[in-house]
Every structure is written in C-alpha cells, then in structure tokens.
Design a protein around this motif. Sequence first.
Motif, PDB file in Angstrom:
ATOM      1  N   LEU A 119       0.831  -1.204   0.000  1.00 21.76           N
ATOM      2  CA  LEU A 119       0.000   0.000   0.000  1.00 21.76           C
ATOM      3  C   LEU A 119       0.869   1.258   0.000  1.00 21.76           C
ATOM      4  O   LEU A 119       0.599   2.207  -0.734  1.00 21.76           O
ATOM      5  N   VAL A 120       1.927   1.259   0.793  1.00 20.47           N
ATOM      6  CA  VAL A 120       2.810   2.422   0.867  1.00 20.47           C
ATOM      7  C   VAL A 120       3.540   2.634  -0.461  1.00 20.47           C
ATOM      8  O   VAL A 120       3.717   3.771  -0.903  1.00 20.47           O
ATOM      9  N   VAL A 121       3.936   1.557  -1.123  1.00 21.13           N
ATOM     10  CA  VAL A 121       4.574   1.677  -2.439  1.00 21.13           C
ATOM     11  C   VAL A 121       3.580   2.279  -3.440  1.00 21.13           C
ATOM     12  O   VAL A 121       3.952   3.150  -4.245  1.00 21.13           O
ATOM     13  N   LEU A 122       2.325   1.868  -3.381  1.00 17.35           N
ATOM     14  CA  LEU A 122       1.304   2.444  -4.262  1.00 17.35           C
ATOM     15  C   LEU A 122       1.083   3.924  -3.955  1.00 17.35           C
ATOM     16  O   LEU A 122       0.972   4.744  -4.879  1.00 17.35           O
ATOM     17  N   ILE A 123       1.004   4.266  -2.669  1.00 18.21           N
ATOM     18  CA  ILE A 123       0.845   5.668  -2.277  1.00 18.21           C
ATOM     19  C   ILE A 123       2.041   6.481  -2.768  1.00 18.21           C
ATOM     20  O   ILE A 123       1.873   7.564  -3.339  1.00 18.21           O
ATOM     21  N   LEU A 124       3.251   5.968  -2.565  1.00 14.25           N
ATOM     22  CA  LEU A 124       4.453   6.684  -2.979  1.00 14.25           C
ATOM     23  C   LEU A 124       4.511   6.859  -4.499  1.00 14.25           C
ATOM     24  O   LEU A 124       4.844   7.942  -4.997  1.00 14.25           O
ATOM     25  N   ALA A 125       4.172   5.822  -5.242  1.00 13.40           N
ATOM     26  CA  ALA A 125       4.177   5.922  -6.704  1.00 13.40           C
ATOM     27  C   ALA A 125       3.157   6.961  -7.173  1.00 13.40           C
ATOM     28  O   ALA A 125       3.449   7.789  -8.044  1.00 13.40           O
ATOM     29  N   THR A 126       1.981   6.928  -6.585  1.00  9.38           N
ATOM     30  CA  THR A 126       0.945   7.896  -6.937  1.00  9.38           C
ATOM     31  C   THR A 126       1.370   9.310  -6.574  1.00  9.38           C
ATOM     32  O   THR A 126       1.184  10.253  -7.356  1.00  9.38           O
ATOM     33  N   MET A 127       1.963   9.478  -5.393  1.00  6.47           N
ATOM     34  CA  MET A 127       2.410  10.800  -4.963  1.00  6.47           C
ATOM     35  C   MET A 127       3.577  11.295  -5.826  1.00  6.47           C
ATOM     36  O   MET A 127       3.689  12.503  -6.054  1.00  6.47           O
ATOM     37  N   ASN A 128       4.429  10.403  -6.288  1.00  5.64           N
ATOM     38  CA  ASN A 128       5.520  10.819  -7.189  1.00  5.64           C
ATOM     39  C   ASN A 128       4.969  11.408  -8.485  1.00  5.64           C
ATOM     40  O   ASN A 128       5.420  12.462  -8.932  1.00  5.64           O
ATOM     41  N   VAL A 129       3.995  10.733  -9.068  1.00  5.78           N
ATOM     42  CA  VAL A 129       3.389  11.241 -10.303  1.00  5.78           C
ATOM     43  C   VAL A 129       2.657  12.551 -10.021  1.00  5.78           C
ATOM     44  O   VAL A 129       2.796  13.529 -10.763  1.00  5.78           O
ATOM     45  N   ALA A 130       1.880  12.589  -8.944  1.00  6.04           N
ATOM     46  CA  ALA A 130       1.131  13.802  -8.602  1.00  6.04           C
ATOM     47  C   ALA A 130       2.081  14.970  -8.319  1.00  6.04           C
ATOM     48  O   ALA A 130       1.820  16.101  -8.743  1.00  6.04           O
ATOM     49  N   ALA A 131       3.187  14.701  -7.620  1.00  5.00           N
ATOM     50  CA  ALA A 131       4.159  15.759  -7.316  1.00  5.00           C
ATOM     51  C   ALA A 131       4.810  16.275  -8.593  1.00  5.00           C
ATOM     52  O   ALA A 131       4.971  17.480  -8.768  1.00  5.00           O
ATOM     53  N   LEU A 132       5.175  15.368  -9.484  1.00  4.67           N
ATOM     54  CA  LEU A 132       5.794  15.775 -10.746  1.00  4.67           C
ATOM     55  C   LEU A 132       4.847  16.648 -11.560  1.00  4.67           C
ATOM     56  O   LEU A 132       5.215  17.741 -12.008  1.00  4.67           O
ATOM     57  N   VAL A 133       3.621  16.188 -11.746  1.00  7.18           N
ATOM     58  CA  VAL A 133       2.651  16.926 -12.555  1.00  7.18           C
ATOM     59  C   VAL A 133       2.323  18.263 -11.900  1.00  7.18           C
ATOM     60  O   VAL A 133       2.332  19.309 -12.564  1.00  7.18           O
ATOM     61  N   THR A 134       2.064  18.255 -10.609  1.00  7.26           N
ATOM     62  CA  THR A 134       1.718  19.492  -9.903  1.00  7.26           C
ATOM     63  C   THR A 134       2.861  20.493  -9.942  1.00  7.26           C
ATOM     64  O   THR A 134       2.650  21.686 -10.209  1.00  7.26           O
ATOM     65  N   HIS A 135       4.064  20.022  -9.694  1.00  8.59           N
ATOM     66  CA  HIS A 135       5.214  20.918  -9.680  1.00  8.59           C
ATOM     67  C   HIS A 135       5.474  21.504 -11.061  1.00  8.59           C
ATOM     68  O   HIS A 135       5.747  22.700 -11.204  1.00  8.59           O
ATOM     69  N   ARG A 136       5.393  20.676 -12.091  1.00  9.74           N
ATOM     70  CA  ARG A 136       5.633  21.163 -13.451  1.00  9.74           C
ATOM     71  C   ARG A 136       4.546  22.152 -13.887  1.00  9.74           C
ATOM     72  O   ARG A 136       4.843  23.168 -14.514  1.00  9.74           O
ATOM     73  N   LEU A 137       3.299  21.861 -13.548  1.00 11.41           N
ATOM     74  CA  LEU A 137       2.216  22.783 -13.893  1.00 11.41           C
ATOM     75  C   LEU A 137       2.366  24.103 -13.141  1.00 11.41           C
ATOM     76  O   LEU A 137       2.170  25.180 -13.718  1.00 11.41           O
ATOM     77  N   ALA A 138       2.703  24.031 -11.855  1.00 13.87           N
ATOM     78  CA  ALA A 138       2.870  25.257 -11.071  1.00 13.87           C
ATOM     79  C   ALA A 138       4.022  26.095 -11.603  1.00 13.87           C
ATOM     80  O   ALA A 138       3.977  27.328 -11.550  1.00 13.87           O
ATOM     81  N   SER A 139       5.043  25.435 -12.128  1.00 14.54           N
ATOM     82  CA  SER A 139       6.207  26.186 -12.603  1.00 14.54           C
ATOM     83  C   SER A 139       5.943  26.963 -13.890  1.00 14.54           C
ATOM     84  O   SER A 139       6.655  27.910 -14.187  1.00 14.54           O
ATOM     85  N   ILE A 140       4.915  26.586 -14.635  1.00 19.71           N
ATOM     86  CA  ILE A 140       4.617  27.301 -15.882  1.00 19.71           C
ATOM     87  C   ILE A 140       3.398  28.213 -15.754  1.00 19.71           C
ATOM     88  O   ILE A 140       2.977  28.813 -16.740  1.00 19.71           O
ATOM     89  N   THR A 141       2.833  28.301 -14.568  1.00 19.41           N
ATOM     90  CA  THR A 141       1.680  29.172 -14.355  1.00 19.41           C
ATOM     91  C   THR A 141       2.076  30.344 -13.467  1.00 19.41           C
ATOM     92  O   THR A 141       3.225  30.489 -13.064  1.00 19.41           O
ATOM     93  N   GLY A 142       1.099  31.129 -13.122  1.00 22.90           N
ATOM     94  CA  GLY A 142       1.318  32.283 -12.260  1.00 22.90           C
ATOM     95  C   GLY A 142       1.674  31.918 -10.830  1.00 22.90           C
ATOM     96  O   GLY A 142       2.127  32.774 -10.062  1.00 22.90           O
ATOM     97  N   LEU A 143       1.487  30.666 -10.448  1.00 22.59           N
ATOM     98  CA  LEU A 143       1.851  30.250  -9.089  1.00 22.59           C
ATOM     99  C   LEU A 143       3.332  30.435  -8.810  1.00 22.59           C
ATOM    100  O   LEU A 143       3.733  30.650  -7.671  1.00 22.59           O
ATOM    101  N   ARG A 144       4.109  30.370  -9.853  1.00 17.27           N
ATOM    102  CA  ARG A 144       5.560  30.521  -9.694  1.00 17.27           C
ATOM    103  C   ARG A 144       5.927  31.905  -9.141  1.00 17.27           C
ATOM    104  O   ARG A 144       6.938  32.062  -8.458  1.00 17.27           O
ATOM    105  N   SER A 145       5.115  32.890  -9.402  1.00 12.50           N
ATOM    106  CA  SER A 145       5.412  34.252  -8.938  1.00 12.50           C
ATOM    107  C   SER A 145       5.275  34.399  -7.418  1.00 12.50           C
ATOM    108  O   SER A 145       5.799  35.348  -6.850  1.00 12.50           O
ATOM    109  N   PHE A 146       4.578  33.475  -6.753  1.00 12.01           N
ATOM    110  CA  PHE A 146       4.468  33.534  -5.297  1.00 12.01           C
ATOM    111  C   PHE A 146       5.791  33.214  -4.612  1.00 12.01           C
ATOM    112  O   PHE A 146       6.031  33.651  -3.497  1.00 12.01           O
TER     113      PHE A 146
END
Length: 181
Positions: A119-146
């Motif tokens: 279960l923890v491996v599944l949570i970690l794998a899911t969080m890795n993908v979510a972190a990558l997508v969220t971080h990359r999206l935030a870096s190209i939007t206005g959120l980066r200015s914060f």
Amino acid sequence: MNIPANAALLFLPFVLPICLYVTFTDLRAMKIKNQAVYALFAVFVVVGLFVLPPWSTTWSSATVGPWSISLPPYIWHLLHVVPALAIGILFNLMRQMGAGDAKFLAAASPFIWPGDYFLVVLILATMNVAALVTHRLASITGLRSFAPDWKSWTRARHIPMGLSLGGSLALYLILGTVYGS
C-alpha cells in the motif's frame, strides 16, 4: 490497513508538521534538512514507546538464516531503518535520489506497519506522479510568482522528492486514522 487507527492518530500530530516542513524546504532549496530527519526519527523513538510499548506487547519472532530472533515490535519497527537507508544510499549512488531524500525515507520507515508495504509503495508511486505533474504545472503558471526564488523551479531534470515523500507519509497516517485496524 494494518496500522492501528490509534497509532496513526498518535503519530499524526507530530509527523504532519515535519512532513510539511520537509515539503517546503525541498521545494525552496532542493534540500531536506538533517534536523527534520532527526526530528522525524525522534518522534518514532519517543511516541513509539507509547504506541508499541516494548514491555507490554507480545514479542514476535523472525528466522534469519539458522538463527531465530525474538524482539518486541517496537524494535522491529526501528530496525526498518537499516534496509531503508541501505536502499536509499544505493539510489543516491546511482544519482536517482538525493541524500536528504534517502535519510528521510529511512527515518519514515519505522512508521510503516508490516503488511502495509505494498500500500505504501502504491501511495508513494501515486504521490511521485502527482508531485511531478503538480510541480511542473505550477512552474509554468502564475503560481511561480508567489515564490520566484525557489531552486526547484530551475532544476529541469530533478523534482523535489520531499513533496512526494512527505506527502506519502502524511497520507499514509491520515488514511491509517480512518481505515486503520
């Protein structure tokens, strides 16, 4: 989930601020501070004595080669640090993970109950993908200015693993409070 709900509930108020701090510092500086790793491990050492008191729990046995070892569950949980740190060091040597990430992974390992590993491996794998997508999206939007000075914005080939590691441990404990045994 095998983690008892009361154990997750006792760990959560101490672990959650550390996970948030690790996420913030890794996003800002691409570093997980040793103090956070020490604090996380200290939380298990101290609070774990109340969650898994060695003097009042049934000892469990394991066979390692020709030897049979019987220890309290508290000690078994503490021993999770050894293989987790070894795996983290291997990933660090292969340049797949930072040293702070490896140390955080090792310090977080005692909180994971046997039987919840998959279960923890599944949570970690899911969080890795979510972190990558969220971080990359935030870096190209206005959120980066914060937070324009964060190092994680300029590291194209790296993602701040503290975002997924801290999030995974926090989510595991939150789920444990709701769905724990």
